[in-house]
Motif scaffolding. Structure first.
Motif, PDB file in Angstrom:
ATOM      1  N   SER A 233      -3.929 -18.908   7.038  1.00 50.96           N
ATOM      2  CA  SER A 233      -2.557 -18.411   7.090  1.00 50.96           C
ATOM      3  C   SER A 233      -2.388 -17.197   6.197  1.00 50.96           C
ATOM      4  CB  SER A 233      -1.586 -19.514   6.660  1.00 50.96           C
ATOM      5  OG  SER A 233      -1.638 -20.609   7.547  1.00 50.96           O
ATOM      6  N   ARG A 234      -3.009 -17.242   4.994  1.00 57.67           N
ATOM      7  CA  ARG A 234      -2.910 -16.100   4.090  1.00 57.67           C
ATOM      8  C   ARG A 234      -3.593 -14.880   4.678  1.00 57.67           C
ATOM      9  NH1 ARG A 234      -4.079 -20.037   0.029  1.00 57.67           N
ATOM     10  NH2 ARG A 234      -6.225 -19.272  -0.110  1.00 57.67           N
ATOM     11  N   GLU A 235      -4.720 -15.099   5.337  1.00 53.65           N
ATOM     12  CA  GLU A 235      -5.423 -13.981   5.956  1.00 53.65           C
ATOM     13  C   GLU A 235      -4.598 -13.381   7.084  1.00 53.65           C
ATOM     14  OE1 GLU A 235      -9.104 -15.715   7.068  1.00 53.65           O
ATOM     15  OE2 GLU A 235      -9.962 -15.601   5.055  1.00 53.65           O
ATOM     16  N   ARG A 236      -3.929 -14.239   7.842  1.00 55.11           N
ATOM     17  CA  ARG A 236      -3.068 -13.725   8.913  1.00 55.11           C
ATOM     18  C   ARG A 236      -1.903 -12.939   8.332  1.00 55.11           C
ATOM     19  NH1 ARG A 236      -4.151 -18.786  11.413  1.00 55.11           N
ATOM     20  NH2 ARG A 236      -2.220 -19.684  10.567  1.00 55.11           N
TER      21      ARG A 236
ATOM     22  N   ARG B  91      -1.907 -11.258   5.473  1.00 51.07           N
ATOM     23  CA  ARG B  91      -2.418  -9.961   5.027  1.00 51.07           C
ATOM     24  C   ARG B  91      -2.640  -9.045   6.221  1.00 51.07           C
ATOM     25  NH1 ARG B  91      -5.434 -13.152   1.337  1.00 51.07           N
ATOM     26  NH2 ARG B  91      -7.237 -13.126   2.751  1.00 51.07           N
ATOM     27  N   ASP B  92      -3.178  -9.605   7.298  1.00 55.47           N
ATOM     28  CA  ASP B  92      -3.428  -8.816   8.502  1.00 55.47           C
ATOM     29  C   ASP B  92      -2.116  -8.276   9.052  1.00 55.47           C
ATOM     30  OD1 ASP B  92      -5.247  -7.882  10.613  1.00 55.47           O
ATOM     31  OD2 ASP B  92      -4.139  -9.271  11.898  1.00 55.47           O
ATOM     32  N   ARG B  93      -1.080  -9.100   9.026  1.00 57.55           N
ATOM     33  CA  ARG B  93       0.220  -8.657   9.524  1.00 57.55           C
ATOM     34  C   ARG B  93       0.779  -7.541   8.662  1.00 57.55           C
ATOM     35  NH1 ARG B  93       5.691  -9.159   9.210  1.00 57.55           N
ATOM     36  NH2 ARG B  93       6.807  -9.400  11.199  1.00 57.55           N
ATOM     37  N   GLU B  94       0.613  -7.635   7.336  1.00 56.52           N
ATOM     38  CA  GLU B  94       1.108  -6.601   6.446  1.00 56.52           C
ATOM     39  C   GLU B  94       0.377  -5.281   6.676  1.00 56.52           C
ATOM     40  OE1 GLU B  94       3.731  -6.591   4.347  1.00 56.52           O
ATOM     41  OE2 GLU B  94       4.138  -8.501   5.352  1.00 56.52           O
ATOM     42  N   VAL B  95      -0.923  -5.355   6.911  1.00 55.57           N
ATOM     43  CA  VAL B  95      -1.696  -4.139   7.187  1.00 55.57           C
ATOM     44  C   VAL B  95      -1.189  -3.478   8.466  1.00 55.57           C
ATOM     45  CG1 VAL B  95      -3.974  -3.273   7.874  1.00 55.57           C
ATOM     46  CG2 VAL B  95      -3.765  -4.846   5.943  1.00 55.57           C
ATOM     47  N   LYS B  96      -0.962  -4.280   9.486  1.00 55.76           N
ATOM     48  CA  LYS B  96      -0.493  -3.724  10.756  1.00 55.76           C
ATOM     49  C   LYS B  96       0.928  -3.185  10.634  1.00 55.76           C
ATOM     50  CE  LYS B  96      -3.487  -6.580  13.670  1.00 55.76           C
ATOM     51  NZ  LYS B  96      -3.552  -7.678  14.663  1.00 55.76           N
ATOM     52  N   ARG B  97       1.764  -3.878   9.878  1.00 60.18           N
ATOM     53  CA  ARG B  97       3.138  -3.395   9.683  1.00 60.18           C
ATOM     54  C   ARG B  97       3.127  -2.063   8.936  1.00 60.18           C
ATOM     55  NH1 ARG B  97       7.579  -3.830   6.188  1.00 60.18           N
ATOM     56  NH2 ARG B  97       9.571  -4.160   7.283  1.00 60.18           N
TER      57      ARG B  97
ATOM     58  N   TYR C 229       7.105  -6.029  14.454  1.00 59.57           N
ATOM     59  CA  TYR C 229       7.061  -5.713  13.026  1.00 59.57           C
ATOM     60  C   TYR C 229       8.379  -5.153  12.485  1.00 59.57           C
ATOM     61  CZ  TYR C 229       2.117  -6.400  13.795  1.00 59.57           C
ATOM     62  OH  TYR C 229       0.905  -6.960  14.145  1.00 59.57           O
TER      63      TYR C 229
END
Length: 241
Positions: free
Chosen positions: A25-28, A30-36, A74
């Motif tokens: 969940s934490r990795e997801r 972080r991935d979402r923040e990078v994409k945002r 996003y």
């Protein structure tokens, strides 16, 4: 006594002893923040290139090579994108204020450090949004937040100027007018600077601070040795061309 048996892991799954079940969940997240962050940067570049009203979410999606619904995942609107671009740029300056807060150096040096970050932020992809967001048709709540952040930066510069006058590192001046002059000069970078120019944002900021340094230094004080004289000479030469 009957011993308990644990069910074996599903085929193809590897159980890592001690692994947190929330790691994925934490990795997801972080991935979402990078994409945002990528969405916000893409929007900033499009706003800078075409202006706010001439940019659509389709343009931003095309730059990212995704669909418009992906962009909506996003952010909720183009208005929010502009607001987020403004915040991302201003946050670089706010970080600079926090970084210099407890430095045991004259206030003029702390002010120069903040101004360098200010110049780099305005020369970044967020520069247009930083200086033009307030002029666009944003919601009252967003407009108030933008004005509040701009006021925070303005008063932070004034405070450093006052402290510099008090510690003798800045010649006596009107803090309000001086802050307006410094910010106005730096904000104008966003109107003419492009990333494909020969100078980087850091070099532009350094060149401006060199000019400010001469004007803020108390009369009769010896000039400081430049930290990077070669880089400054190159910057001044490139601007002259």
């Amino acid at each position: 006594m009957n011993s308990r048996r644990s069910n074996p892991p599903p085929a193809g799954k590897t159980v890592v002893p001690g692994a947190s079940p929330w790691r994925a969940s934490r990795e997801r997240l972080r991935d979402r923040e990078v994409k945002r962050d990528a969405v916000i940067r893409a929007a900033a570049r499009e706003f800078n290139r075409k202006g706010y009203h001439n940019t659509s979410l389709d343009d931003i999606a095309a730059r990212l090579e995704v669909t418009k619904p992906t962009v909506y995942y996003y952010v909720t609107s183009k208005e929010q994108l502009l607001f987020e671009c403004f915040v991302a740029g201003v946050e670089q300056i706010r970080i600079a204020f926090r970084d210099v807060r407890h430095l045991a150096v004259p206030a003029r040096e702390r002010l120069n450090a903040v101004l360098r970050h200010y110049g780099e932020a305005v020369a970044s992809e967020f520069g247009w949004c930083m200086v033009r967001a307030e002029d666009q048709d944003l919601s009252p709540a967003m407009s108030r937040h933008i004005k509040s952040l701009k006021s925070e930066i303005d008063h932070g510069i004034r405070r450093l100027i006052r402290e510099g006058v008090q510690d003798g590192s800045i010649q006596p001046c009107d803090p309000k007018m001086t802050a307006f002059a410094l910010a106005g000069a730096l904000n104008w970078i966003a109107h003419w600077y492009r990333e494909d120019r020969s100078l980087t944002g850091a070099q532009i900021a350094e060149a401006f601070v060199t000019v400010f340094e001469g004007g803020l230094r108390p009369r009769g004080s010896a000039p400081q040795v430049a930290r990077a004289p070669l880089r400054r000479r190159r910057a001044r030469g490139a601007m002259a061309r």
